[in-house]
Design a protein around this motif. Structure first.
Motif, PDB file in Angstrom:
ATOM      1  N   ILE A 549      -0.790  -5.619   3.268  1.00  0.00           N
ATOM      2  CA  ILE A 549       0.633  -4.587   3.564  1.00  0.00           C
ATOM      3  C   ILE A 549       0.293  -3.801   3.035  1.00  0.00           C
ATOM      4  CG2 ILE A 549       2.762  -4.670   3.579  1.00  0.00           C
ATOM      5  CD1 ILE A 549       3.153  -7.487   3.837  1.00  0.00           C
ATOM      6  N   ASN A 550      -0.088  -2.829   3.546  1.00  0.00           N
ATOM      7  CA  ASN A 550      -0.034  -1.667   2.768  1.00  0.00           C
ATOM      8  C   ASN A 550       1.064  -0.832   2.357  1.00  0.00           C
ATOM      9  OD1 ASN A 550      -2.489  -0.923   4.790  1.00  0.00           O
ATOM     10  ND2 ASN A 550      -1.776  -0.534   6.535  1.00  0.00           N
ATOM     11  N   SER A 551       0.806  -0.294   1.194  1.00  0.00           N
ATOM     12  CA  SER A 551       1.143   0.287   0.386  1.00  0.00           C
ATOM     13  C   SER A 551       1.882   1.280   0.661  1.00  0.00           C
ATOM     14  CB  SER A 551       0.885   0.210  -1.294  1.00  0.00           C
ATOM     15  OG  SER A 551       0.234   1.248  -0.571  1.00  0.00           O
ATOM     16  N   GLN A 579      -8.219  -0.774  -0.925  1.00  0.00           N
ATOM     17  CA  GLN A 579      -7.466   0.314  -1.947  1.00  0.00           C
ATOM     18  C   GLN A 579      -6.543   0.498  -0.801  1.00  0.00           C
ATOM     19  OE1 GLN A 579     -10.838   3.367  -2.162  1.00  0.00           O
ATOM     20  NE2 GLN A 579     -10.261   3.243  -4.733  1.00  0.00           N
ATOM     21  N   GLY A 580      -4.973   0.871  -1.792  1.00  0.00           N
ATOM     22  CA  GLY A 580      -3.880   1.537  -0.515  1.00  0.00           C
ATOM     23  C   GLY A 580      -2.577   0.308  -0.164  1.00  0.00           C
ATOM     24  N   THR A 581      -3.285  -0.820  -0.652  1.00  0.00           N
ATOM     25  CA  THR A 581      -2.060  -2.120   0.073  1.00  0.00           C
ATOM     26  C   THR A 581      -1.311  -2.706  -1.099  1.00  0.00           C
ATOM     27  OG1 THR A 581      -4.093  -3.898  -0.630  1.00  0.00           O
ATOM     28  CG2 THR A 581      -4.460  -2.805   1.273  1.00  0.00           C
ATOM     29  N   SER A 669      15.634   1.317  -0.333  1.00  0.00           N
ATOM     30  CA  SER A 669      15.050   1.734   0.462  1.00  0.00           C
ATOM     31  C   SER A 669      13.163   0.653  -0.467  1.00  0.00           C
ATOM     32  CB  SER A 669      13.794   3.423  -0.393  1.00  0.00           C
ATOM     33  OG  SER A 669      14.186   2.965  -2.310  1.00  0.00           O
ATOM     34  N   THR A 670      12.672   0.881  -0.182  1.00  0.00           N
ATOM     35  CA  THR A 670      11.219  -0.105  -0.239  1.00  0.00           C
ATOM     36  C   THR A 670       9.929   1.092   0.343  1.00  0.00           C
ATOM     37  OG1 THR A 670      10.324  -2.406  -0.167  1.00  0.00           O
ATOM     38  CG2 THR A 670      11.886  -1.631   1.773  1.00  0.00           C
ATOM     39  N   ASN A 671       8.763   0.186   0.044  1.00  0.00           N
ATOM     40  CA  ASN A 671       7.495   0.308   0.624  1.00  0.00           C
ATOM     41  C   ASN A 671       7.395  -0.419   1.128  1.00  0.00           C
ATOM     42  OD1 ASN A 671       7.583   2.809  -1.256  1.00  0.00           O
ATOM     43  ND2 ASN A 671       6.122   1.746  -2.946  1.00  0.00           N
TER      44      ASN A 671
END
Length: 738
Positions: A549-551, A579-581, A669-671
């Motif tokens: 899952i992408n962050s 990277q970026g997950t 809120s959530t990423n």
């Protein structure tokens, strides 16, 4: 039979012959023929001549057969089916004193001849008439005078003697009188050479040792276990049955045992209690005494069997049954008595009596030596050190089980094999003794007399001819030492048996050996491995999903990096994250979770915190699955359940958060806002997987079976299923009976 005609005529040229010359020659040759039969072949019924009476007594069948009387007359008859009888008168021309009264010229006893039909006024047979009769064959010698005058001559033409075999009946009472008359005539030979030998063949009883605890009872205590032995080993059985029978056997063959000491049997002593049952000072002694009695009876069985082969009589007295053969009782279903049938007694030359007699004598020597050298050994330990936690006095010897004589088995542990003159090992097996190989007898004590390595260390050589293993030297010792030593011997020598230590009583708590080892159940193990693979696959898929899952903070050229969590490499070789997950974030935060820093991972982002815990528990659940069910149940199950319940709690909490995100835009809120619905589906699959229930059911069944095994280690339960120890199972009652 001894010769009477010791001379014969020698004819000369131009000699005037008389009837006496010819008769002397005939009588000499005839006697020589009969002597050959009696002294070199044997006397009695050789084959056939069986009596078969119809149930209603209306006919008697005498089967085809032959025999030899004690005067050497050869009796040969075809099968006869008799339905009638007539009175029979013994001919007086050639007298037979046993049946004919020469003073009064009449039969001594009433006798009847069996006929095949009603001709000549014969009477039909009935069961009532046959009730008290025996059947016999009489060699009738009927002399007929041939003197006959003709118109041209009145020369004497001599006489003709006709031999015929008459099937007769006489009463049992009269037969008994005939037997007594013969015994009175012959005296000592009947007492020693005939009756004793025949009694040895037909009258020495068969003795069997009762099986332990049959009929079965529930044996719980050591006292109950011991009493089952004592109920068999009674004074009546040992002295009145075994000892007296051994004395009878000795008497039966005393002609072969002249210099052996019968008093060893007579003076054989066993300790008894006030209840006239064997009483020993230690509980584990009883099984030794039981086995010793078994050995004695096996030797006696061997003596009986060999005695049948040794039967032979040298120069039998011709007065035993000179011209008759008793066949059997005439009545249908009558109890057979040996005295009413003249069984065949061969000449010693046919029975190889010298060799067989030596073997029989050696069996008696062994019996006496066993009685003298039996000794219950003490539980001494040898060679035990810190570096060698085993007992060198515990040994395993190949032997045999089944329908083989004791001679072919290994010499048991409880005999002093090297004592006596000759020592026991030298007379244990006649075949080995006769070939000069007595030192090849296998035994626990083989090192006391043998030099061949295959005798001292038989387990290192071929054991295929042996179907039994004697485990000896462990009785009376600490059972953990015994189990450890026997297990080592089993493994070193690749032996095919299982080892079980059982105990008396009802307490399971001190059964240490089984509780310290894993139990393997093949079917449960297969189910466990299947569940394990399924759960590992499921966990890896879920971990992979969340990792990808992408962050929302990916670099321009994201790279795949290797995981720092070693166990993830079992999901796929060289497991990586991009990277970026979420995976990158989790890899960074993982050390903190491992160290217990869970509450404040990311302040203000509860969704991320719960997601981290969810993935963390997925990893831990996968790691808690051991390679075997036994290890899982005994050491990892509680850890597994704890992580699984935390996983369920995290999934429920995260599911609630994302339900709020979907239903209320004002939610936290959530990423991970994107793909919310897909995330909820994955969370639902975690909650609905029900993997925990399957593992809990498997653990419950495993523990039930282990508990059942524990119960089986109580002697009372073990004995219900397995009572006889064989090559497949070794029973250690040693320390359990101390």
């Amino acid at each position: 039979m001894l010769p009477v005609e010791t001379t014969y005529p020698q004819f000369e040229a131009n000699q005037v012959l008389s009837s006496a010359h010819l008769n002397d020659l005939f009588e000499y040759l005839d006697e020589q023929n009969r002597l050959t039969r009696t002294n070199l072949i044997g006397i009695g019924i050789v084959c056939g001549l069986e009596v078969q009476t119809a149930p209603d007594g209306t006919n008697i069948t005498i089967t085809k057969g032959c025999g030899v009387t004690s005067q050497g007359y050869l009796v040969v008859m075809e099968e006869l089916v008799a339905t009638h009888f007539v009175n029979y008168e013994v001919p007086e021309e050639v007298p037979y004193p046993l049946f004919f009264d020469t003073v009064n010229d009449q039969n001594k006893y009433p006798m009847w001849e069996l006929k095949a039909n009603a001709s000549g006024g014969a009477t039909a047979l009935t069961s009532g008439f046959l009730q008290d009769k025996i059947v016999l064959i009489f060699v009738e010698l009927l002399e007929e005078n041939l003197k006959n005058c003709s118109p041209n001559s009145c020369d004497d033409k001599g006489a003709k003697v006709t031999s015929a075999f008459r099937p007769l009946l006489m009463t049992k009472a009269d037969a008994d009188t005939v037997i007594k008359e013969i015994n009175d005539l012959i005296g000592s030979q009947t007492g020693n050479d005939i009756d004793q030998i025949i009694n040895a063949k037909y009258y020495l009883p068969e003795i069997k040792l009762k099986r332990y605890n049959v009929p079965a009872t529930n044996i719980i205590t050591t006292e109950q276990l011991v009493n089952e032995y004592r109920n068999i080993l009674t004074k009546t059985f040992i002295e009145s049955t075994i000892r007296d029978t051994l004395l009878d056997a000795f008497d039966a063959f005393d002609l072969l045992l002249e210099d052996l000491d019968k008093n060893i049997i007579q003076n054989w002593q066993v300790n008894y209690g006030a209840d006239d049952k064997v009483e020993m000072t230690r509980a584990y002694y009883y099984q030794y005494v039981y086995d010793f009695i078994y050995d004695i009876l096996e030797t006696y069985r061997e003596i009986r069997r060999k005695g049948l082969e040794v039967i032979g009589i040298c120069c039998p007295d011709e007065r035993l049954f000179p011209r008759h053969l008793f066949l059997k009782e005439a009545a249908y279903g009558a109890a057979h008595q040996r005295k009413y049938r003249h069984y065949f007694m061969p000449s010693p030359i046919l029975t190889n009596q010298k060799i067989l007699g030596e073997e029989l004598r050696q069996l008696f020597e062994r019996l006496l030596s066993m009685l003298e050298t039996f000794e219950i050994p003490g539980p001494t330990v040898s060679g035990f050190t810190k570096n060698n936690p085993y007992d060198n006095n515990i040994r395993i010897t190949p032997s045999k089980l089944g329908d083989v004589f004791l001679s072919e088995k290994a010499i048991p542990y409880y005999y002093k094999v090297n004592e006596g003159t000759p020592p026991l090992y030298e007379i244990w097996n006649h075949r080995l003794t006769n070939s000069g190989k007595a030192k090849q007898n296998l035994s626990y004590h083989a090192d006391q007399y043998a030099s061949d390595d295959f005798v001292i260390k038989p387990l290192e050589y071929d054991i295929e001819p042996n179907n039994f293993l004697r485990v000896e030297g462990h009785i009376g010792k600490d059972y953990l030492l015994a189990v450890r030593t026997i297990t080592r011997l089993k493994e070193l020598n690749r032996l095919p048996f299982d080892l079980v230590a059982v105990k008396t009583g009802n307490d399971l708590e001190d059964i240490q050996d089984i509780r310290e080892h894993e139990c393997y159940f093949q079917d449960l193990e297969a189910i466990y491995l299947t569940l394990k693979e399924e759960l590992e696959c499921f966990s890896c898929k879920q971990i992979r999903y969340f990792y990808d899952i992408n962050s929302g903070a990916a670099p321009d050229n994201p790279q795949d990096l290797p995981t720092q969590i070693t166990s993830l490499n079992s999901c796929s070789a060289n497991f990586t994250y991009r990277q970026g997950t979420f995976g990158e974030q989790f890899e960074k935060i993982y050390p903190q979770i491992e160290s217990g820093q869970i509450p404040n991972i990311i302040t203000g982002e509860p969704g991320n915190t719960v997601a981290y815990l969810l993935v963390y528990n997925l990893i831990k659940i996968k790691d808690s699955l051991s390679t075997s069910l036994a290890q899982f149940v005994t050491s990892k199950f509680d850890v597994f359940i704890d992580f699984y319940e935390k996983l369920e709690n995290a999934a429920k909490a995260l599911n609630t958060i994302y339900d709020q995100v979907l239903n209320n835009n004002d939610g936290p809120s959530t990423n991970l806002f994107i793909r919310v619905e897909d995330i909820i589906d994955h969370l639902d699959s975690i909650l609905e997987a029900c993997k925990k229930d399957a593992f809990e059911a498997l653990k419950k069944e495993y523990e039930r079976r282990v508990q059942n095994l524990h119960r089986q280690l109580l002697f009372s339960n073990y004995a219900k299923n397995i009572m006889d120890c064989s090559i497949k199972r070794v029973c250690l009652w040693a320390a359990l009976l101390l």
